[in-house]
Design an enzyme around this catalytic site. Structure first.
Site, PDB file in Angstrom:
ATOM      1  N   GLY A   8     -15.884  -2.811 -17.823  1.00 39.11           N
ATOM      2  CA  GLY A   8     -15.635  -3.588 -16.705  1.00 39.11           C
ATOM      3  C   GLY A   8     -16.896  -3.550 -15.965  1.00 39.11           C
TER       4      GLY A   8
ATOM      5  N   SER B 117       0.916  -1.131   0.218  1.00 40.71           N
ATOM      6  CA  SER B 117       0.064  -0.026   0.002  1.00 40.71           C
ATOM      7  C   SER B 117       0.992   1.326  -0.018  1.00 40.71           C
ATOM      8  CB  SER B 117      -1.053   0.068   1.406  1.00 40.71           C
ATOM      9  OG  SER B 117      -1.445   1.155   1.415  1.00 40.71           O
ATOM     10  N   LYS B 118       0.451   2.318  -0.942  1.00 40.37           N
ATOM     11  CA  LYS B 118       1.136   3.548  -0.922  1.00 40.37           C
ATOM     12  C   LYS B 118       0.623   4.549   0.107  1.00 40.37           C
ATOM     13  CE  LYS B 118       3.072   3.078  -5.267  1.00 40.37           C
ATOM     14  NZ  LYS B 118       4.478   2.500  -5.096  1.00 40.37           N
TER      15      LYS B 118
ATOM     16  N   GLY C 149     -16.953  -5.078 -12.509  1.00 42.93           N
ATOM     17  CA  GLY C 149     -16.536  -5.610 -11.250  1.00 42.93           C
ATOM     18  C   GLY C 149     -16.935  -4.495  -9.987  1.00 42.93           C
ATOM     19  N   GLY C 150     -16.070  -4.466  -8.812  1.00 43.29           N
ATOM     20  CA  GLY C 150     -16.244  -3.710  -7.720  1.00 43.29           C
ATOM     21  C   GLY C 150     -16.072  -2.240  -7.988  1.00 43.29           C
TER      22      GLY C 150
ATOM     23  N   TYR D 129      -2.553   1.847 -11.554  1.00 42.02           N
ATOM     24  CA  TYR D 129      -1.525   2.887 -11.727  1.00 42.02           C
ATOM     25  C   TYR D 129      -0.458   2.179 -11.657  1.00 42.02           C
ATOM     26  CZ  TYR D 129      -1.985   2.236  -6.526  1.00 42.02           C
ATOM     27  OH  TYR D 129      -1.923   1.387  -5.477  1.00 42.02           O
TER      28      TYR D 129
ATOM     29  N   LYS E 119     -13.298  -4.116   2.814  1.00 41.31           N
ATOM     30  CA  LYS E 119     -14.173  -2.861   2.609  1.00 41.31           C
ATOM     31  C   LYS E 119     -15.479  -3.314   2.898  1.00 41.31           C
ATOM     32  CE  LYS E 119     -11.065  -0.706  -0.818  1.00 41.31           C
ATOM     33  NZ  LYS E 119     -10.966   0.254  -1.899  1.00 41.31           N
TER      34      LYS E 119
ATOM     35  N   GLY F   4      -4.537   5.494 -13.020  1.00 39.95           N
ATOM     36  CA  GLY F   4      -5.158   5.455 -11.838  1.00 39.95           C
ATOM     37  C   GLY F   4      -4.565   6.128 -10.685  1.00 39.95           C
TER      38      GLY F   4
ATOM     39  N   THR G 185      -8.530  -1.413   2.694  1.00 38.61           N
ATOM     40  CA  THR G 185      -8.115  -1.902   1.528  1.00 38.61           C
ATOM     41  C   THR G 185      -8.726  -3.380   1.160  1.00 38.61           C
ATOM     42  OG1 THR G 185      -6.737  -2.047  -0.727  1.00 38.61           O
ATOM     43  CG2 THR G 185      -5.637  -2.405   1.679  1.00 38.61           C
TER      44      THR G 185
ATOM     45  N   ASP H  74     -13.469   6.212  -2.633  1.00 40.27           N
ATOM     46  CA  ASP H  74     -12.799   5.833  -3.803  1.00 40.27           C
ATOM     47  C   ASP H  74     -13.468   6.439  -5.075  1.00 40.27           C
ATOM     48  OD1 ASP H  74     -11.025   3.935  -2.901  1.00 40.27           O
ATOM     49  OD2 ASP H  74     -12.105   2.530  -2.651  1.00 40.27           O
TER      50      ASP H  74
END
Ligand SMILES: NC(=O)c1ccc[n+]([C@@H]2O[C@H](COP(=O)([O-])OP(=O)(O)OC[C@H]3O[C@@H](n4cnc5c(N)ncnc54)[C@H](OP(=O)(O)O)[C@@H]3O)[C@@H](O)[C@H]2O)c1
Length: 255
Positions: free
Chosen positions: A117, A12-13, A119-120, A201, A61, A221, A57, A97
């Site tokens: 897409g 994680s950043k 998805g989530g 990203y 979530k 991203g 994350t 987000d």
């Protein structure tokens, strides 16, 4: 003290970007990471650690959404929480987000949006782009969007329309050289579009490389990552920040 809960969490950043912001802003705080194995424990752990706030994350979530003392804002519709804040002994859940993505494309002038897409991430973005159309490789995940009245297509059904903003929310291109949709569809879309944005990203995906060949304005991203962080920081500090200036600080350390 703030931290990020996840599993895995070492990549994680968030600690890097939030600690850099605290340092640059002379705020005496720190931000760590916590590898949480059991998501059911997330709120108990938050209280036990006596932290002021946290990010959440993958894969926790939904746990954070289910277990927070209260959930506010768009997180209620998304069904997922990425930011937790302590307020009078209670743990309040938010989602930054999708609003972060919206903030990242604020300077773009667009009307029509295509989300690739289902998805989530696509679900969350469809809540901030309620008129978007959805394009997905396969049928299964499209039912959610159809139930909500969003026009949704598989590659086979898709008749190329004209959209200003094309968003890739798939993981195609993340660790391969795949396009999120067949090249002929993308080329036709890009020939009519103004902007292409990826949620991936750390690299320029084939999707964005192709968009650049059509002179589209693009964003990776990283902008979404930065702006979800800026919005989370506003919640952590309980005040509005100059979002653009704060984002510049985050970009400084992440680029
Ligand atoms: N920048 C940020 O801050 C940020 C935040 C959140 C997520 N992300 C990124 O968003 C991406 C998606 O995450 P998610 O949780 O939404 O994923 P997800 O729920 O697993 O959904 C994946 C979607 O991608 C499609 N897909 C996967 N591989 C594909 C391929 N090769 N070609 C075409 N379509 C493909 C799937 O189609 P099918 O339905 O046909 O399987 C599905 O619709 C990840 O790369 C993640 O890192 C970035």
């Amino acid at each position: 003290m703030f931290l990020i809960f996840g599993n895995p969490v070492s990549h994680s950043k968030s600690p890097l970007m939030h600690n850099y912001f605290f340092k640059k802003s002379n705020i005496k705080e720190c931000y760590g990471r916590y590898k949480l194995e059991n998501g059911e424990e997330i709120i108990d752990k938050f209280k036990e650690l006596k932290i002021k706030g946290a990010n959440v994350t993958v894969p926790h979530k939904e746990h954070a959404f289910k277990l927070a003392d209260e959930v506010r804002g768009i997180a209620k519709e998304i069904g997922a929480v990425n930011t937790l804040v302590e307020e009078n002994g209670k743990v309040i859940g938010y989602n930054t987000d999708a609003p972060g993505f919206l903030e990242a494309v604020k300077e773009f002038e667009y009307e029509s949006v295509l989300i690739i897409g289902a998805g989530g991430t696509a679900k969350a973005l469809s809540l901030v782009f309620p008129n978007a159309h959805i394009l997905n490789r396969s049928e299964g995940r499209l039912q959610y969007f159809r139930n909500k009245g969003l026009k949704s297509f598989t590659w086979d059904e898709f008749k190329t329309n004209s959209y200003d903003l094309i968003i890739n929310t798939t993981s195609a291109g993340l660790s391969d050289d795949n396009y999120p949709a067949p090249q002929n569809i993308l080329k036709e879309l890009f020939s009519k579009a103004k902007y292409a944005v990826d949620v991936i990203y750390g690299k320029e995906t084939p999707f964005l490389k192709l968009a650049k060949q059509y002179n589209l304005k693009t964003k990776t991203g990283l902008d979404m990552l930065v702006y979800q962080g800026v919005l989370a920081m506003e919640l952590f500090l309980g005040k509005e920040l100059d979002k653009k200036k704060t984002a510049e600080i985050y970009f400084e350390i992440l680029r």
